[in-house]
Design an enzyme around this catalytic site. Structure first.
Site, PDB file in Angstrom:
ATOM      1  NE  ARG A   1      -3.787   0.243   2.302  1.00 47.65           N
ATOM      2  CZ  ARG A   1      -4.470   0.644   3.367  1.00 47.65           C
ATOM      3  NH1 ARG A   1      -4.438  -0.049   4.492  1.00 47.65           N
ATOM      4  NH2 ARG A   1      -5.175   1.763   3.328  1.00 47.65           N
TER       5      ARG A   1
ATOM      6  CB  CYS B   1      -1.861   3.948   9.497  1.00 51.39           C
ATOM      7  SG  CYS B   1      -3.274   4.504  10.486  1.00 51.39           S
TER       8      CYS B   1
END
Length: 278
Positions: free
Chosen positions: A178, A234
């Site tokens: 990611r 995050c």
């Protein structure tokens, strides 16, 4: 003992009167499962706090997928759970400490000194044949007084500045794929904030899913200078919290959370996006 306690430590103090135990089990994509798991069985005396209902606000245009809760509402909810500034709060989940760390961070941000995450999850507690119950405790509501610590939080403006000028280290807590922009299962854009380094949050755990000991955590972060200003993010501000906790546990004194994280960053059209390893 700074922020992490073992389940043996908790077992030995299970019925001490100043202790509040909080169950934060929660599965992303299955929002009802945490509460259902708690009702089925939990550590005796534990109260339940839900990531989305109690520890986040509703989603708006900015602020990410798990915006920080309204502080007055949070204070009321913590008080209803029996938490006041004199309480020792021990938090657990079954998600490697990700959900528990969110509550830990909120307590620290609101000035609560004695907040701890259990090093092992609920499954480990149960496997050890430690006591469990389906009885919900009777809680006498108290007043939770906030002593806000604004230095623990940064805004999107601060992150832009850090990204452009390199004044703080940006630490991305998501999976490497990611971070690199190779896949993005949850957010509208793939990639990372320019200048950020990737420290996947599960790196603070042993293969068993338990938290690493302080020496192993120090080794994990050994490339980061101890006096560095660090901003952690995050996807939505939840799994950044285990990294914040682990950094503080290993003596880093200037660690801040970008609570909106990647999902907030990309909500601003002009914010640049980096991919690959830079």
């Amino acid at each position: 003992m700074n922020n992490i306690v073992t389940m043996k430590w908790l077992l030995a103090r299970l019925y001490e009167s100043d202790l509040v135990i909080v169950d934060c089990r929660f599965a992303l994509g299955k929002p009802e499962s945490g509460q259902a798991s708690y009702e089925e069985s939990h550590i005796p005396r534990a109260v339940y706090l839900d990531l989305e209902k109690d520890l986040s606000s509703p989603i708006t245009e900015h602020g990410g997928r798990h915006p920080l809760p309204d502080l007055d509402t949070l204070a009321k909810r913590l008080g209803q759970s029996g938490i006041h500034q004199g309480s020792r709060v021990v938090i657990y989940d079954d998600q490697g400490g990700a959900m528990a760390s969110r509550l830990w961070w909120l307590l620290k941000y609101t000035g609560h000194e004695q907040a701890y995450v259990m090093a092992e999850g609920y499954s480990a507690w149960k496997s050890a044949s430690y006591p469990v119950t389906d009885e919900q405790p009777i809680v006498i509501p108290v007043t939770y007084e906030m002593k806000l610590q604004p230095h623990k939080l940064v805004s999107v403006h601060d992150v832009r500045e850090a990204s452009q000028q390199g004044i703080s280290m940006l630490l991305d807590s998501r999976e490497p794929r990611r971070y690199a922009g190779l896949e993005e299962p949850l957010d509208a854009k793939a990639g990372h904030i320019p200048g950020a380094k990737n420290y996947f949050w599960k790196g603070v755990l042993e293969p068993s899913g338990h938290w690493k000991a302080p020496g192993a955590l120090r080794e994990h972060f050994s490339d980061i200078p101890q006096d560095a200003e660090i901003i952690v993010y995050c996807g939505s501000g939840v799994t950044a919290c285990p990294n914040v906790l682990a950094l503080e546990e290993t003596g880093y004194g200037h660690v801040k959370l970008y609570a909106g994280s990647w999902s907030d960053w990309i909500s601003y059209e002009d914010n640049p996006v980096a991919t690959g390893d830079e």
